[in-house]
Design a protein around this motif. Structure first.
Motif, mmCIF file in Angstrom:
data_model
loop_
_atom_site.group_PDB
_atom_site.id
_atom_site.type_symbol
_atom_site.label_atom_id
_atom_site.label_comp_id
_atom_site.label_asym_id
_atom_site.label_seq_id
_atom_site.Cartn_x
_atom_site.Cartn_y
_atom_site.Cartn_z
ATOM 1 N N PHE A 33 1.027 -1.570 0.044
ATOM 2 C CA PHE A 33 0.312 -0.108 0.330
ATOM 3 C C PHE A 33 1.140 1.412 0.339
ATOM 4 O O PHE A 33 1.755 1.126 1.037
ATOM 5 C CB PHE A 33 -0.647 0.191 0.871
ATOM 6 C CG PHE A 33 -1.742 -1.188 1.490
ATOM 7 C CD1 PHE A 33 -0.663 -1.879 2.331
ATOM 8 C CD2 PHE A 33 -3.027 -1.111 0.668
ATOM 9 C CE1 PHE A 33 -2.068 -3.265 2.086
ATOM 10 C CE2 PHE A 33 -3.594 -1.764 0.891
ATOM 11 C CZ PHE A 33 -3.422 -3.596 1.691
ATOM 12 N N TYR A 35 0.654 5.382 0.711
ATOM 13 C CA TYR A 35 -0.473 6.248 1.866
ATOM 14 C C TYR A 35 0.172 7.804 1.358
ATOM 15 O O TYR A 35 1.612 7.572 1.785
ATOM 16 C CB TYR A 35 -0.269 5.820 3.096
ATOM 17 C CG TYR A 35 -1.046 4.837 3.980
ATOM 18 C CD1 TYR A 35 -1.259 3.355 3.330
ATOM 19 C CD2 TYR A 35 -2.433 5.271 4.219
ATOM 20 C CE1 TYR A 35 -1.470 2.300 4.250
ATOM 21 C CE2 TYR A 35 -4.002 4.317 4.454
ATOM 22 C CZ TYR A 35 -2.949 2.771 4.676
ATOM 23 O OH TYR A 35 -4.031 1.763 4.350
ATOM 24 N N GLN A 37 0.694 11.656 3.767
ATOM 25 C CA GLN A 37 0.304 11.824 5.417
ATOM 26 C C GLN A 37 0.952 13.742 5.244
ATOM 27 O O GLN A 37 2.175 14.021 5.306
ATOM 28 C CB GLN A 37 1.086 11.155 6.200
ATOM 29 C CG GLN A 37 0.788 11.971 7.876
ATOM 30 C CD GLN A 37 1.297 10.941 8.569
ATOM 31 O OE1 GLN A 37 2.672 10.416 8.712
ATOM 32 N NE2 GLN A 37 0.703 11.113 10.089
ATOM 33 N N SER A 42 -3.480 12.752 9.935
ATOM 34 C CA SER A 42 -3.849 11.692 9.436
ATOM 35 C C SER A 42 -3.471 10.754 7.795
ATOM 36 O O SER A 42 -3.079 11.386 6.874
ATOM 37 C CB SER A 42 -5.562 11.320 9.565
ATOM 38 O OG SER A 42 -5.511 9.384 9.720
ATOM 39 N N LEU A 43 -2.713 9.661 8.108
ATOM 40 C CA LEU A 43 -2.826 8.501 6.568
ATOM 41 C C LEU A 43 -4.105 8.440 5.483
ATOM 42 O O LEU A 43 -5.275 8.492 6.351
ATOM 43 C CB LEU A 43 -2.504 7.185 6.964
ATOM 44 C CG LEU A 43 -1.198 7.447 7.981
ATOM 45 C CD1 LEU A 43 -1.527 7.086 9.435
ATOM 46 C CD2 LEU A 43 0.245 6.391 7.575
ATOM 47 N N LEU A 45 -4.762 6.889 1.874
ATOM 48 C CA LEU A 45 -4.385 5.867 1.320
ATOM 49 C C LEU A 45 -4.301 6.010 -0.213
ATOM 50 O O LEU A 45 -5.652 7.052 -0.490
ATOM 51 C CB LEU A 45 -5.775 4.308 1.224
ATOM 52 C CG LEU A 45 -5.084 3.438 0.540
ATOM 53 C CD1 LEU A 45 -3.739 2.656 1.066
ATOM 54 C CD2 LEU A 45 -6.376 2.188 0.295
ATOM 55 N N LEU A 92 3.963 7.349 2.790
ATOM 56 C CA LEU A 92 4.363 5.751 3.064
ATOM 57 C C LEU A 92 3.878 4.724 2.941
ATOM 58 O O LEU A 92 3.206 4.627 1.897
ATOM 59 C CB LEU A 92 3.921 6.711 4.220
ATOM 60 C CG LEU A 92 3.947 7.174 5.285
ATOM 61 C CD1 LEU A 92 3.063 7.591 5.887
ATOM 62 C CD2 LEU A 92 5.021 6.661 6.327
ATOM 63 N N PHE A 105 3.925 -0.194 8.697
ATOM 64 C CA PHE A 105 4.070 1.293 7.577
ATOM 65 C C PHE A 105 6.146 1.246 7.232
ATOM 66 O O PHE A 105 7.042 0.964 8.099
ATOM 67 C CB PHE A 105 4.046 2.234 8.874
ATOM 68 C CG PHE A 105 2.921 2.372 8.140
ATOM 69 C CD1 PHE A 105 1.673 2.222 8.801
ATOM 70 C CD2 PHE A 105 2.568 2.680 6.726
ATOM 71 C CE1 PHE A 105 0.327 2.182 8.486
ATOM 72 C CE2 PHE A 105 1.319 3.229 6.594
ATOM 73 C CZ PHE A 105 -0.050 2.412 8.224
ATOM 74 N N GLY A 106 6.919 2.243 6.464
ATOM 75 C CA GLY A 106 8.536 1.920 6.082
ATOM 76 C C GLY A 106 8.627 3.253 6.654
ATOM 77 O O GLY A 106 7.042 4.030 7.230
#
Lengths: 114, 111
Positions: A33, A35, A37, A42-43, A45, A92, A105-106
């Motif tokens: 995925f 994302y 931010q 917030s995150l 998608l 992300l 998450f990375g």
């Protein structure tokens, strides 16, 4: 858990250019995925990337702006195209583990567009 | 589309106090509810998660309380420490295989 690395960790880019962000995972995963931010937010998608098929984009995100590649089960790239200052965000990469329940998450790529 | 509400937006707690963050969701494709902790300049890290076959899960100073009928769950941080100062996100399963995240709570623990 999952070990996820992203390159670059941060970048400053000029308006109108493109940046490709790389995501490498320590073992094979089916779904990856991407994302976004935005500062203090917030995150959100952007898209889901499955190996061997086209990425699935969320409402408000299009392939021409955020093309994604998924050449194998451990790697993906996200390109932010024709950038504007509104694209300044943290991007992300994320994967599912633990029977498809746990999302990891990375470290993120911090992008500033001037 | 799944929506996740989270409160408060920010929280200031004295060292040793209890921090409580609340989360509410709408509908879920499956039952698994995580909390993430994010420090400045880092990606979100899984802190604790619950499956609602139980109403509470505790890991060290962190506890999740779950109310399935109300579609709410909360994070309790006992004996809060300055090192707990971070942004906390709750999440609920979306309609794909991803999670939908709450807006976040910025926690500051004063020494």
């Amino acid at each position: 858990s999952a070990v996820i690395s992203q390159k670059p960790s941060r970048d400053i880019c000029q308006r109108g250019t493109s940046l490709t962000i790389q995501c490498q995972v320590d073992s094979q995963v089916t779904m990856m995925f991407w994302y976004r931010q935005q500062p203090g937010q917030s995150l959100t998608l952007i898209a889901t990337a499955n190996q061997g098929s086209e990425a699935t984009y969320e409402s408000g995100f299009v392939i021409d702006k955020f093309p994604i590649s998924r050449p194998n089960l451990t790697f993906s790239t996200l390109t932010v195209s024709n950038m504007s200052p509104e694209d300044s965000s943290i991007y992300l990469c994320s994967v599912l583990r633990g029977g498809g329940e746990t999302q990891y998450f990375g470290p993120g790529t911090r992008l500033l567009v001037l | 589309q799944q929506q996740v509400k989270q409160s408060p937006q920010s929280l200031i707690v004295q060292k040793g106090g209890i921090s409580i963050i609340n989360c509410a969701y709408e509908n879920t494709a499956f039952d698994y509810f995580p909390w993430y902790q994010q420090f400045p300049g880092k990606g979100p890290a899984l802190l604790i998660a619950i499956r609602p076959d139980v109403s509470e899960k505790k890991e060290g100073r962190f506890t999740i309380s779950f109310n399935k009928s109300a579609k709410q769950f909360s994070l309790h941080i006992m004996d809060s420490q300055p090192g707990d100062s971070a942004t906390y996100f709750c999440a609920a399963p979306g309609y794909g295989q991803n999670f939908v995240f709450g807006p976040g709570t910025r926690l500051s623990v004063l020494p």
